[in-house]
Design an enzyme around this catalytic site. Structure first.
Site, PDB file in Angstrom:
ATOM      1  CG  ASN A   7      -2.288   1.311   1.004  1.00 41.72           C
ATOM      2  OD1 ASN A   7      -1.823   2.476   0.761  1.00 41.72           O
ATOM      3  ND2 ASN A   7      -2.852   1.335   1.952  1.00 41.72           N
ATOM      4  NE  ARG A  90      -6.199   2.225   0.025  1.00 44.61           N
ATOM      5  CZ  ARG A  90      -6.321   3.008   0.175  1.00 44.61           C
ATOM      6  NH1 ARG A  90      -5.012   4.092   0.646  1.00 44.61           N
ATOM      7  NH2 ARG A  90      -7.052   3.715   0.555  1.00 44.61           N
ATOM      8  CG  HIS A 179     -12.832   3.563   3.282  1.00 46.29           C
ATOM      9  ND1 HIS A 179     -12.950   5.181   4.137  1.00 46.29           N
ATOM     10  CD2 HIS A 179     -11.450   4.247   3.020  1.00 46.29           C
ATOM     11  CE1 HIS A 179     -12.374   5.773   4.707  1.00 46.29           C
ATOM     12  NE2 HIS A 179     -11.236   5.481   3.830  1.00 46.29           N
ATOM     13  CG  LEU A 206     -16.537   5.809  11.790  1.00 48.92           C
ATOM     14  CD1 LEU A 206     -17.172   6.011  13.042  1.00 48.92           C
ATOM     15  CD2 LEU A 206     -17.030   6.753  11.002  1.00 48.92           C
ATOM     16  NE  ARG A 238      -9.278  12.829   2.308  1.00 50.94           N
ATOM     17  CZ  ARG A 238      -9.140  11.201   2.245  1.00 50.94           C
ATOM     18  NH1 ARG A 238     -10.404  10.898   3.461  1.00 50.94           N
ATOM     19  NH2 ARG A 238      -7.844  10.987   2.154  1.00 50.94           N
ATOM     20  CD  GLU A 382      -8.794  -0.836   4.206  1.00 54.21           C
ATOM     21  OE1 GLU A 382      -8.615  -0.493   2.961  1.00 54.21           O
ATOM     22  OE2 GLU A 382      -8.215  -0.042   5.215  1.00 54.21           O
TER      23      GLU A 382
END
Length: 398
Positions: A7, A90, A179, A206, A238, A382
């Site tokens: 990643n 990823r 996500h 989250l 963000r 993930e």
């Protein structure tokens, strides 16, 4: 099968070496501040061997080379580089072309590069891992796993914006969602726990980045992030949802135009911008507990956004049967989960306060037995899902 999961961010590398049989993590690590004099290196192998140092790491190729050196040094645990069958990458954005993970071929690579205009802050950096690992592991199969792929099942009513239709046709301007790997993992894990696949689940990822997803019978039907990862919930830095008119106003007043506004919306807003403190929820919670009013406002805003979206997705799902928390905040902050769940009592969410307080970073049901909606904490993984996709494609493709 041994799969290396990479990643790559703009200035970081995270990796895991996973033995898919038994789902064992053989080694993992990260390199941060790539390109700077004080890059931080943290590697660890199963059994306790660790390496930590601070030094200059020139680029992503050098970062991956350092990781590979560590894997070779720990060959008794990892098996060395020659036992790595595949590398899973990823990739943030697959556009509307990639609806599932794929083996990377020359044609696939060209298409990934072509959609990188939709994610200029992410895809080019994600691909650095591919180029570096292809050079260092020429025999390994390379697989792309897309954050956006899980959301390809969104109906048009969920992915279209209220813009002239030609903007979607010509510019591919639509909701993509992100996500997806996390939402797919936690919703799939919940279905596995409950032994059924027909649940209607609200999954809440989250963390520093935040998104929420409505999953019906294993398929994403709506999600909070949109054309970019900026839409939706309040995040670490963000802004989340914002009136487009406010953006136009900022553009009109900004000295450096879109670049300056982009930096504000992506890197100076969210928890950090509202609280004036930090993008880390732990810092904001600590400061609020000491009476900091802006920190408390940031927390209230964060939780209220989650409650609003969860309520909306309860309606979109025609009645959710489960609510699942994941991500750094979702897995480790009982206080935030409590605030969110208290705000969802009207739709039938009732949690066991003691069980919630005692759950951090582990899989657990936190709702009371007679809660109308089943509430769980399921740590996302993930990397494991990327490894499983990579192994599956290698086995299928030979």
């Amino acid at each position: 099968m041994k799969i290396l999961v990479l990643n790559c961010g703009s200035s970081s590398l995270k990796f895991q070496l996973i033995e898919t049989v038994g789902e064992r993590v053989l080694a993992h690590g990260r390199v941060e501040r790539i390109g700077e004099q004080d890059a931080g290196i943290q590697f660890a192998a199963a059994g306790g061997s660790e390496k930590r140092e601070t030094r200059r790491v020139e680029d992503h190729s050098a970062a991956i080379a350092s990781a590979f050196d560590f894997l070779k040094e720990e060959a008794k645990v990892t098996g060395g580089l020659e036992e790595i069958t595949g590398v899973g990458h990823r990739i943030v954005h697959g556009g509307d072309r990639f609806t599932a993970s794929v083996l990377i071929t020359a044609g696939v690579l060209r298409e990934i590069e072509s959609v990188s205009r939709l994610a200029p802050l992410h895809n080019p950096h994600n691909l650095k891992g591919y180029y570096a690992s292809r050079s260092l592991l020429p025999e390994a199969r390379q697989v792309a796993v897309f954050d956006t792929a899980f959301h390809h099942t969104l109906p048009a009513r969920a992915f279209l914006y209220g813009l002239p239709y030609e903007y979607y046709q010509r510019e591919k301007l639509r909701r993509y969602g992100f996500h997806g790997t996390s939402h797919r993992f936690v919703s799939g894990r919940y279905a596995q726990i409950r032994g059924r696949g027909n649940d209607r689940i609200i999954t809440c990822h989250l963390g520093n980045g935040c998104s929420i997803c409505a999953v019906a019978e294993g398929k994403s039907i709506d999600t909070s992030m949109g054309f970019t990862p900026m839409e939706g919930l309040l995040m670490g830095t963000r802004s989340g949802d914002l009136d487009p008119g406010a953006v136009l106003y900022l553009l009109d007043r900004a000295g450096d135009g879109s670049r300056e506004v982009g930096e504000v919306l992506n890197g100076k807003s969210g928890l950090a911008g509202v609280s004036g403190l930090s993008p880390d929820m732990r810092d904001v919670l600590d400061s609020a507990a000491k009476g900091n009013e802006r920190a408390q406002i940031a927390i209230d805003l964060f939780c209220y956004r989650v409650i609003k979206y969860a309520g909306a997705y309860h309606a979109a799902l025609d009645g959710a049967t489960a609510l699942v928390f994941a991500g750094g905040i979702g897995e480790n902050s009982p206080e935030i989960r409590q605030r969110v769940c208290r705000g969802l009592r009207a739709i039938g969410v009732t949690i066991d306060e003691t069980r919630n307080q005692n759950t951090r970073g582990e899989e657990a049901r936190i709702s009371v037995p007679d809660s109308f909606i089943d509430v769980w904490v399921i740590p996302t993984n993930e990397e494991l899902l990327i490894a499983q996709d990579t192994a599956g494609l290698i086995e299928a493709g030979g």
